[in-house]
Design a protein around this motif. Structure first.
Motif, PDB file in Angstrom:
ATOM      1  N   ARG A  25       0.831  -1.204   0.000  1.00 62.33           N
ATOM      2  CA  ARG A  25       0.000   0.000   0.000  1.00 62.33           C
ATOM      3  C   ARG A  25       0.869   1.258   0.000  1.00 62.33           C
ATOM      4  O   ARG A  25       0.563   2.233  -0.692  1.00 62.33           O
ATOM      5  CB  ARG A  25      -0.901   0.009   1.229  1.00 62.33           C
ATOM      6  N   SER A  26       1.962   1.232   0.762  1.00 64.12           N
ATOM      7  CA  SER A  26       2.847   2.400   0.794  1.00 64.12           C
ATOM      8  C   SER A  26       3.538   2.603  -0.545  1.00 64.12           C
ATOM      9  O   SER A  26       3.755   3.739  -0.980  1.00 64.12           O
ATOM     10  CB  SER A  26       3.892   2.240   1.907  1.00 64.12           C
ATOM     11  N   ILE A  27       3.859   1.514  -1.230  1.00 66.76           N
ATOM     12  CA  ILE A  27       4.492   1.601  -2.553  1.00 66.76           C
ATOM     13  C   ILE A  27       3.531   2.241  -3.564  1.00 66.76           C
ATOM     14  O   ILE A  27       3.908   3.093  -4.371  1.00 66.76           O
ATOM     15  CB  ILE A  27       4.924   0.207  -3.030  1.00 66.76           C
ATOM     16  N   LEU A  28       2.254   1.815  -3.499  1.00 71.44           N
ATOM     17  CA  LEU A  28       1.267   2.318  -4.461  1.00 71.44           C
ATOM     18  C   LEU A  28       0.946   3.792  -4.240  1.00 71.44           C
ATOM     19  O   LEU A  28       0.396   4.445  -5.130  1.00 71.44           O
ATOM     20  CB  LEU A  28      -0.016   1.480  -4.377  1.00 71.44           C
ATOM     21  N   ASP A  29       1.284   4.302  -3.066  1.00 67.46           N
ATOM     22  CA  ASP A  29       1.047   5.724  -2.787  1.00 67.46           C
ATOM     23  C   ASP A  29       2.173   6.622  -3.287  1.00 67.46           C
ATOM     24  O   ASP A  29       2.064   7.849  -3.210  1.00 67.46           O
ATOM     25  CB  ASP A  29       0.871   5.943  -1.276  1.00 67.46           C
ATOM     26  N   LEU A  30       3.257   6.005  -3.808  1.00 70.69           N
ATOM     27  CA  LEU A  30       4.395   6.802  -4.257  1.00 70.69           C
ATOM     28  C   LEU A  30       4.025   7.632  -5.489  1.00 70.69           C
ATOM     29  O   LEU A  30       3.290   7.155  -6.371  1.00 70.69           O
ATOM     30  CB  LEU A  30       5.573   5.886  -4.599  1.00 70.69           C
ATOM     31  N   PRO A  31       4.542   8.853  -5.607  1.00 65.31           N
ATOM     32  CA  PRO A  31       4.234   9.679  -6.783  1.00 65.31           C
ATOM     33  C   PRO A  31       5.067   9.314  -8.006  1.00 65.31           C
ATOM     34  O   PRO A  31       4.652   9.558  -9.142  1.00 65.31           O
ATOM     35  CB  PRO A  31       4.574  11.101  -6.310  1.00 65.31           C
ATOM     36  N   ASN A  32       6.243   8.731  -7.787  1.00 63.08           N
ATOM     37  CA  ASN A  32       7.109   8.370  -8.913  1.00 63.08           C
ATOM     38  C   ASN A  32       8.064   7.270  -8.488  1.00 63.08           C
ATOM     39  O   ASN A  32       8.088   6.863  -7.321  1.00 63.08           O
ATOM     40  CB  ASN A  32       7.896   9.598  -9.416  1.00 63.08           C
ATOM     41  N   GLY A  33       8.875   6.801  -9.447  1.00 58.32           N
ATOM     42  CA  GLY A  33       9.815   5.721  -9.177  1.00 58.32           C
ATOM     43  C   GLY A  33       9.434   4.455  -9.921  1.00 58.32           C
ATOM     44  O   GLY A  33       8.375   4.370 -10.567  1.00 58.32           O
ATOM     45  N   ILE A  34      10.313   3.456  -9.846  1.00 56.13           N
ATOM     46  CA  ILE A  34      10.087   2.173 -10.523  1.00 56.13           C
ATOM     47  C   ILE A  34       9.785   1.107  -9.481  1.00 56.13           C
ATOM     48  O   ILE A  34      10.502   0.989  -8.476  1.00 56.13           O
ATOM     49  CB  ILE A  34      11.316   1.752 -11.352  1.00 56.13           C
ATOM     50  N   ILE A  35       8.743   0.341  -9.704  1.00 59.72           N
ATOM     51  CA  ILE A  35       8.418  -0.834  -8.879  1.00 59.72           C
ATOM     52  C   ILE A  35       8.547  -2.051  -9.773  1.00 59.72           C
ATOM     53  O   ILE A  35       7.876  -2.139 -10.817  1.00 59.72           O
ATOM     54  CB  ILE A  35       6.992  -0.746  -8.285  1.00 59.72           C
ATOM     55  N   LEU A  36       9.396  -2.985  -9.378  1.00 58.27           N
ATOM     56  CA  LEU A  36       9.686  -4.157 -10.208  1.00 58.27           C
ATOM     57  C   LEU A  36       9.153  -5.423  -9.550  1.00 58.27           C
ATOM     58  O   LEU A  36       9.426  -5.690  -8.363  1.00 58.27           O
ATOM     59  CB  LEU A  36      11.197  -4.288 -10.446  1.00 58.27           C
ATOM     60  N   ILE A  37       8.401  -6.218 -10.307  1.00 59.68           N
ATOM     61  CA  ILE A  37       7.902  -7.520  -9.870  1.00 59.68           C
ATOM     62  C   ILE A  37       8.830  -8.572 -10.482  1.00 59.68           C
ATOM     63  O   ILE A  37       9.011  -8.592 -11.707  1.00 59.68           O
ATOM     64  CB  ILE A  37       6.453  -7.782 -10.327  1.00 59.68           C
ATOM     65  N   THR A  38       9.431  -9.415  -9.662  1.00 53.81           N
ATOM     66  CA  THR A  38      10.396 -10.387 -10.169  1.00 53.81           C
ATOM     67  C   THR A  38       9.907 -11.812  -9.932  1.00 53.81           C
ATOM     68  O   THR A  38       9.128 -12.073  -9.024  1.00 53.81           O
ATOM     69  CB  THR A  38      11.777 -10.204  -9.508  1.00 53.81           C
ATOM     70  N   GLY A  39      10.420 -12.711 -10.741  1.00 54.54           N
ATOM     71  CA  GLY A  39      10.064 -14.121 -10.632  1.00 54.54           C
ATOM     72  C   GLY A  39      10.110 -14.784 -11.988  1.00 54.54           C
ATOM     73  O   GLY A  39      10.135 -14.109 -13.021  1.00 54.54           O
TER      74      GLY A  39
END
Length: 571
Positions: free
Chosen positions: A311-325
């Protein structure tokens, strides 16, 4: 008849006899099977109800079917058209010569027309017994194979003209086939319908030297599906039908092809991704079945300490979120759930995918077309000029795409994407190996989330098991983690596997200020993990123990998909 069918329900304590009575009377008026209607209400437990009905009718009850070494005599004694049309199953041949008798099971003993039709078509005297509807249907599939009733008529030479395989509508409706005439179309529909009934995620049609093998992937496991013995004779027609449904070139057999099928099944829309590959025995076809489901972060089943970070990640205004696997670990489902959470009227979301797996209302989705130069990098360059707030890239595959994604994040965009790595911390070294400068990784990436899928225990048949002190020590299960662990058993609801469905286990690394400074120095994995621990990192295997202790999966499932060298204290 009504009282005869209601009495067994009364014996097992059915809570709503009035509703059952209405179902029986309605079935009689509409000339349907009242037994089917009673079972379809869901008001009675099938096995106890039907066992009581068998006792009332003084018919022998068959709780378990015996294993058959050679099914050919049974198939010869009762052909698939009779068995599948009337839903009666040959179980055994008793005696020899003139004294031979065929044991048949039915779940609807009051369907006298079906019993008479079977008696007229079968040369042997018949001994009738009763079994549950579920067991009869499973026995028919196992003995004759999927689509056996259609297959027998096809072999007689009817409907093999490719003109009859053409698509008539934009979407294939496979709930039913109005044309009673057997056809390859109906045969292929039955294969797909069976896969959807069994919750399969993939269908593989694989040509072998002497057979055409069909396999379903269910809960991550590949299972061979019983098909008629002579299916090899229909190999070219079956593959041609699948290629026509996915709008591929049926004349091209030397090159791989990709396509899609839009299906309507029981009122639901199903997207099917189709891939053909030429092999030495003919074309192999793989179908990925994608339900147009509703995506929601809450449905991901995350533990509270992971959900809080997400939830805190989704509130970020910018940046990269990477899903790995790795492939098939549920990354796309997680990404779509994140986008659905962010999909609001004031937010413009644009995606670049290869291919677009699921359509999200209100999201601008772009499908990569490399053959005309529309790649991840070129599409991303263009959409950054289209004023998006959130960008999703299907995958970061190369340095060019990574650099543009970093540029997007540094100019105020929130970017989601995937990487193929074994764990969350491995995403850092993967980007550096691509050629991204460590200081750019630290400045742009805000979080890594790794995940795997494990099989979910069947709630109907799982049984408690003990986690010994020795197991806790060997597997590094924290002593403070308490709960009841379970192990699989197997029942009719889970096809005797002990598992039903899958769930994801996660690990999340949020890039805080300390981690950001560390990444810029390009450290080794031990240093990264030590800092992640200080920031509250919980390794994937440790997360899996929470799911074990809540009875959702097993120790063996968690161990099989997680790295053995990760341990330490749990959150």
């Amino acid at each position: 008849m009504t009282e005869l069918l209601i009495q067994p329900a009364r014996e097992i304590g059915c809570p709503d006899l009035e509703a059952l009575t209405e179902a029986v009377e309605e079935a009689s008026q509409l000339q349907r099977s009242p037994v089917d209607d009673i079972l379809d209400t869901g008001l009675v437990d099938e096995e106890p109800y039907m066992a009581q009905l068998a006792e009332l009718l003084k018919m022998e009850w068959v709780a378990e079917f015996p294993e058959t070494d050679s099914p050919l005599p049974l198939r010869s004694a009762c052909g698939p058209q009779v068995a599948l049309k009337h839903r009666v199953l040959p179980l055994a041949i008793e005696g020899e010569g003139a004294h031979a008798r065929l044991v048949m099971v039915t779940y609807d003993p009051l369907n006298l027309l079906a019993r008479q039709a079977a008696a007229q078509a079968i040369e042997f005297p018949i001994v009738w017994q009763m079994a549950s509807r579920r067991r009869v249907h499973e026995g028919l599939r196992k003995l004759y194979g999927v689509g056996a009733d259609t297959f027998e008529q096809i072999l007689e030479g009817r409907d093999l003209d490719l003109d009859n395989l053409e698509m008539k509508d934009e979407a294939s409706v496979i709930d039913e086939v109005e044309d009673e005439e057997a056809s390859v179309v109906k045969f292929v529909n039955q294969i797909i319908r069976e896969a959807l009934d069994q919750r399969a995620t993939d269908i593989h049609v694989e040509p072998l030297a002497s057979n055409l093998r069909i396999r379903y992937r269910i809960d991550g496991e590949l299972l061979d599906i019983a098909v008629p013995d002579q299916i090899k004779a229909l190999q070219s027609s079956v593959i041609a039908r699948l290629k026509i449904m996915s709008r591929l070139d049926i004349a091209e057999r030397r090159l791989p092809q990709d396509g899609r099928i839009n299906l309507q099944f029981e009122g639901a829309s199903i997207d099917v991704r189709v891939a053909t590959v030429p092999t030495v025995e003919g074309e192999s076809v793989s179908l990925r079945l994608l339900n147009q489901e509703k995506f929601n972060v809450d449905r991901l089943g995350m533990e509270s300490f992971v959900l809080e970070k997400v939830r805190s990640i989704l509130d970020l205004p910018n940046g990269i979120i990477l899903i790995t696997g790795p492939t098939g670990s549920g990354k796309s489902t997680t990404l779509y759930s994140f986008l659905s959470e962010l999909n609001k009227p004031e937010t413009r979301i644009v995606t670049v995918e290869d291919p677009v797996e699921n359509k999200l209302e209100g999201v601008m989705q772009i499908a990569v077309q490399s053959e005309i130069g529309l790649t991840f990098a070129s599409a991303l360059r263009s959409i950054l000029r289209a004023d998006p707030n959130v960008v999703m890239l299907g995958e970061i595959r190369d340095l060019e795409t990574a650099e543009i994604a970093i540029r997007a994040s540094l100019t105020g965009h929130l970017v989601f994407s995937t990487l193929h790595t074994n764990d969350a911390l491995g995403g850092i070294s993967r980007l550096v190996d691509m050629g991204v400068e460590p200081f750019l990784v630290s400045a742009s990436v805000r979080a890594f989330l790794a995940q795997r899928l494990v099989r979910r225990l069947c709630n109907t048949c799982k049984k408690p098991t003990e986690i010994t002190a020795e197991m806790r020590q060997n597997l590094n299960i924290p002593p403070q983690l308490q709960g009841q662990a379970y192990e699989p058993v197997g029942c009719d609801h889970c096809r005797n596997t002990g598992f039903s469905g899958r769930l994801a286990i996660y690990e999340v690394v949020v890039i805080g200020q300390a981690m950001e400074h560390l990444i810029a120095k390009n450290p080794g994995l031990p240093e990264l993990e030590a800092q992640a621990r200080r920031d509250g990192y919980v390794a994937m295997r440790e997360y899996g123990w929470y799911k074990v202790m809540t009875g959702e999966t097993t120790v063996e499932e968690v161990v099989s998909v997680t790295a053995s060298d990760l341990g330490g204290e749990a959150h």
